[in-house]
Write a protein that holds these residues in place. Structure first.
Motif, PDB file in Angstrom:
ATOM      1  N   GLY A   1       7.461   4.855   1.043  1.00  0.00           N
ATOM      2  CA  GLY A   1       5.986   4.860   2.945  1.00  0.00           C
ATOM      3  C   GLY A   1       5.343   6.072   3.247  1.00  0.00           C
ATOM      4  O   GLY A   1       5.470   7.007   2.304  1.00  0.00           O
ATOM      5  N   ASN A   2       5.479   6.051   4.384  1.00  0.00           N
ATOM      6  CA  ASN A   2       4.757   7.212   5.348  1.00  0.00           C
ATOM      7  C   ASN A   2       5.925   8.258   5.336  1.00  0.00           C
ATOM      8  O   ASN A   2       6.940   7.853   5.594  1.00  0.00           O
ATOM      9  CB  ASN A   2       4.494   6.980   6.832  1.00  0.00           C
ATOM     10  N   VAL A   3       6.006   9.588   4.883  1.00  0.00           N
ATOM     11  CA  VAL A   3       6.930  10.040   4.501  1.00  0.00           C
ATOM     12  C   VAL A   3       6.194  12.115   5.064  1.00  0.00           C
ATOM     13  O   VAL A   3       5.609  12.436   4.618  1.00  0.00           O
ATOM     14  CB  VAL A   3       7.692  10.869   3.523  1.00  0.00           C
ATOM     15  N   LEU A   4       6.960  12.353   6.256  1.00  0.00           N
ATOM     16  CA  LEU A   4       7.154  13.565   6.270  1.00  0.00           C
ATOM     17  C   LEU A   4       8.311  14.884   6.109  1.00  0.00           C
ATOM     18  O   LEU A   4       9.351  14.218   6.222  1.00  0.00           O
ATOM     19  CB  LEU A   4       6.659  13.767   8.540  1.00  0.00           C
ATOM     20  N   ILE A   5       7.773  15.172   6.000  1.00  0.00           N
ATOM     21  CA  ILE A   5       8.366  16.844   4.575  1.00  0.00           C
ATOM     22  C   ILE A   5       8.654  17.983   5.169  1.00  0.00           C
ATOM     23  O   ILE A   5       7.845  18.937   5.195  1.00  0.00           O
ATOM     24  CB  ILE A   5       8.482  16.552   2.650  1.00  0.00           C
ATOM     25  N   ASP A   6       9.960  17.837   6.244  1.00  0.00           N
ATOM     26  CA  ASP A   6      10.149  19.546   6.659  1.00  0.00           C
ATOM     27  C   ASP A   6      10.747  20.202   5.701  1.00  0.00           C
ATOM     28  O   ASP A   6      11.759  20.525   5.395  1.00  0.00           O
ATOM     29  CB  ASP A   6      11.257  19.068   8.122  1.00  0.00           C
TER      30      ASP A   6
ATOM     31  N   GLU B   1       5.019   4.763  12.393  1.00  0.00           N
ATOM     32  CA  GLU B   1       6.174   5.313  11.517  1.00  0.00           C
ATOM     33  C   GLU B   1       5.461   5.850  10.636  1.00  0.00           C
ATOM     34  O   GLU B   1       4.769   5.830   9.437  1.00  0.00           O
ATOM     35  CB  GLU B   1       7.122   3.925  11.955  1.00  0.00           C
ATOM     36  N   TYR B   2       6.887   7.360  10.814  1.00  0.00           N
ATOM     37  CA  TYR B   2       7.188   8.455   9.514  1.00  0.00           C
ATOM     38  C   TYR B   2       8.298   8.236   8.908  1.00  0.00           C
ATOM     39  O   TYR B   2       9.309   8.283   9.945  1.00  0.00           O
ATOM     40  CB  TYR B   2       6.516   9.257  10.096  1.00  0.00           C
ATOM     41  N   GLN B   3       8.936   7.970   7.953  1.00  0.00           N
ATOM     42  CA  GLN B   3      10.346   8.896   7.866  1.00  0.00           C
ATOM     43  C   GLN B   3       9.879  10.496   7.946  1.00  0.00           C
ATOM     44  O   GLN B   3       9.566  11.096   6.566  1.00  0.00           O
ATOM     45  CB  GLN B   3      10.940   8.171   6.146  1.00  0.00           C
ATOM     46  N   SER B   4      11.051  10.816   8.465  1.00  0.00           N
ATOM     47  CA  SER B   4      11.157  12.506   8.526  1.00  0.00           C
ATOM     48  C   SER B   4      12.279  12.816   7.404  1.00  0.00           C
ATOM     49  O   SER B   4      13.277  12.711   8.467  1.00  0.00           O
ATOM     50  CB  SER B   4      11.336  12.896  10.056  1.00  0.00           C
ATOM     51  N   ILE B   5      11.803  14.133   6.800  1.00  0.00           N
ATOM     52  CA  ILE B   5      12.920  14.321   5.863  1.00  0.00           C
ATOM     53  C   ILE B   5      12.847  16.102   5.916  1.00  0.00           C
ATOM     54  O   ILE B   5      11.798  16.276   5.454  1.00  0.00           O
ATOM     55  CB  ILE B   5      12.891  13.950   4.358  1.00  0.00           C
TER      56      ILE B   5
ATOM     57  N   MET C   1       1.032  -1.364  -0.137  1.00  0.00           N
ATOM     58  CA  MET C   1      -0.193  -0.091  -0.168  1.00  0.00           C
ATOM     59  C   MET C   1       0.391   1.433   0.032  1.00  0.00           C
ATOM     60  O   MET C   1       1.910   0.958   0.385  1.00  0.00           O
ATOM     61  CB  MET C   1      -0.668  -0.171   1.346  1.00  0.00           C
ATOM     62  N   ALA C   2       0.497   2.238  -0.264  1.00  0.00           N
ATOM     63  CA  ALA C   2       1.403   3.173  -0.848  1.00  0.00           C
ATOM     64  C   ALA C   2       1.528   4.181   0.461  1.00  0.00           C
ATOM     65  O   ALA C   2      -0.404   3.684   0.946  1.00  0.00           O
ATOM     66  CB  ALA C   2       1.107   3.851  -2.029  1.00  0.00           C
ATOM     67  N   GLY C   3       2.377   4.683   0.404  1.00  0.00           N
ATOM     68  CA  GLY C   3       1.861   5.649   2.234  1.00  0.00           C
ATOM     69  C   GLY C   3       1.298   7.152   2.272  1.00  0.00           C
ATOM     70  O   GLY C   3       1.544   7.271   1.102  1.00  0.00           O
ATOM     71  N   LYS C   4       1.621   8.301   3.248  1.00  0.00           N
ATOM     72  CA  LYS C   4       1.005   9.374   3.311  1.00  0.00           C
ATOM     73  C   LYS C   4       1.887  10.239   3.283  1.00  0.00           C
ATOM     74  O   LYS C   4       2.918   9.253   3.435  1.00  0.00           O
ATOM     75  CB  LYS C   4       0.513   9.283   4.523  1.00  0.00           C
ATOM     76  N   LYS C   5       2.069  11.009   2.259  1.00  0.00           N
ATOM     77  CA  LYS C   5       3.088  12.025   2.339  1.00  0.00           C
ATOM     78  C   LYS C   5       2.552  12.788   2.744  1.00  0.00           C
ATOM     79  O   LYS C   5       1.584  13.948   2.281  1.00  0.00           O
ATOM     80  CB  LYS C   5       3.523  11.990   0.407  1.00  0.00           C
ATOM     81  N   VAL C   6       3.272  13.790   3.769  1.00  0.00           N
ATOM     82  CA  VAL C   6       2.882  15.280   4.326  1.00  0.00           C
ATOM     83  C   VAL C   6       3.681  15.955   4.458  1.00  0.00           C
ATOM     84  O   VAL C   6       5.089  16.065   4.551  1.00  0.00           O
ATOM     85  CB  VAL C   6       2.425  14.830   5.443  1.00  0.00           C
ATOM     86  N   ILE C   7       3.680  17.264   4.229  1.00  0.00           N
ATOM     87  CA  ILE C   7       4.936  18.649   3.681  1.00  0.00           C
ATOM     88  C   ILE C   7       4.662  19.340   5.352  1.00  0.00           C
ATOM     89  O   ILE C   7       3.683  19.856   5.381  1.00  0.00           O
ATOM     90  CB  ILE C   7       4.385  19.063   2.722  1.00  0.00           C
ATOM     91  N   ILE C   8       5.112  20.132   6.097  1.00  0.00           N
ATOM     92  CA  ILE C   8       5.091  20.403   7.181  1.00  0.00           C
ATOM     93  C   ILE C   8       5.549  21.739   7.095  1.00  0.00           C
ATOM     94  O   ILE C   8       7.106  22.205   6.433  1.00  0.00           O
ATOM     95  CB  ILE C   8       5.422  19.768   8.665  1.00  0.00           C
TER      96      ILE C   8
END
Ligand code: AP5
Length: 190
Positions: free
Chosen positions: A83-88, A33-37, A1-8
């Motif tokens: 995966g789930n990615v959080l982009i700072d 779990e989220y990978q924080s980038i 399943m594709a993860g969520k992409k969230v931009i902060i």
């Protein structure tokens, strides 16, 4: 399943990295779990390897063309992460030539976020946080200029939503209320 992409996003010194770290701790406790980038770190690695800058705060002083080239390299590298990615990152960057879109079309097309979060707080709180942060070369500007930047970020976020169909969520990170802002972010990421 594709993860969520969230931009902060949020203006420098609003505390987005602090809110992200607290929110990710809460999520880990519930097994999410989220990978924080950090977008700026991707840009910085390329800029450093090409000997263009010595510290990350010099990047927004670079020529627009160079900043855009770094942006594009970062966008392409980040788009490959699954995966789930959080982009700072930043909705816009203040340069000597005016506001530079942090997420222009060629970056958004690569990343296609589900949600863009704007972290905000009162302009005078941001001013105080910048003044007391000795670790960084923060822009020296008054609270009116900070207010204008926060307003511009809301406007440009509306354009990003039109381009991608993502939702826009505003989270307030007020003084002494980190618990509330990090809970709000954790809820968005769940
Ligand atoms: P980036 O790494 O994102 O730098 P920044 O904007 O300065 O962000 P920081 O993470 O350092 O600050 P923050 O606002 O997250 O605050 P912090 O958590 O430290 O970007 C670096 C550079 O990369 C940019 O300048 C730009 O050149 C480039 N870049 C990045 N993305 C780009 C893009 N898309 N396009 C083009 N260029 C791009 O907190 C600040 C202070 O506040 C701390 O002292 C903290 O303790 C305090 N604080 C936080 N929350 C609270 C609270 N609730 N109450 C009291 N104090 C608080």
């Amino acid at each position: 399943m594709a993860g969520k992409k969230v931009i902060i996003t949020g203006v420098p010194g609003v505390g987005k990295t602090t809110v992200i770290n607290e929110a990710l701790k809460k999520l880990r406790e519930s097994g999410i779990e989220y990978q924080s980038i950090n977008f700026g770190s991707f840009m910085f690695e390329v800029a450093k390897s090409e000997n263009i800058v010595k510290d990350r705060d010099q990047m927004r002083m670079l020529d627009r063309v160079v900043q855009k080239k770094l942006q594009q390299s970062a966008g392409q590298a980040i788009a490959k992460i699954s995966g789930n990615v959080l982009i700072d990152t930043h909705a816009s960057v203040k340069t000597s030539k005016g506001y530079l879109a942090g997420l222009p079309e060629w970056v958004l097309r690569e990343i296609m976020p589900d949600i863009i979060v704007l972290v905000e707080t009162d302009d005078d709180q941001i001013l105080m946080r910048r003044l007391t942060d000795d670790t960084r070369a923060r822009d020296k500007e008054g609270s009116r200029a900070i207010a204008e930047h926060q307003q511009f970020n809301r406007s440009i976020a509306a354009a990003y939503a039109m381009m991608t169909g993502c939702t826009i969520r505003i989270i307030t990170n007020a003084d002494f209320l980190l618990e509330r802002s990090s809970t709000d972010l954790a809820d968005v990421l769940r």
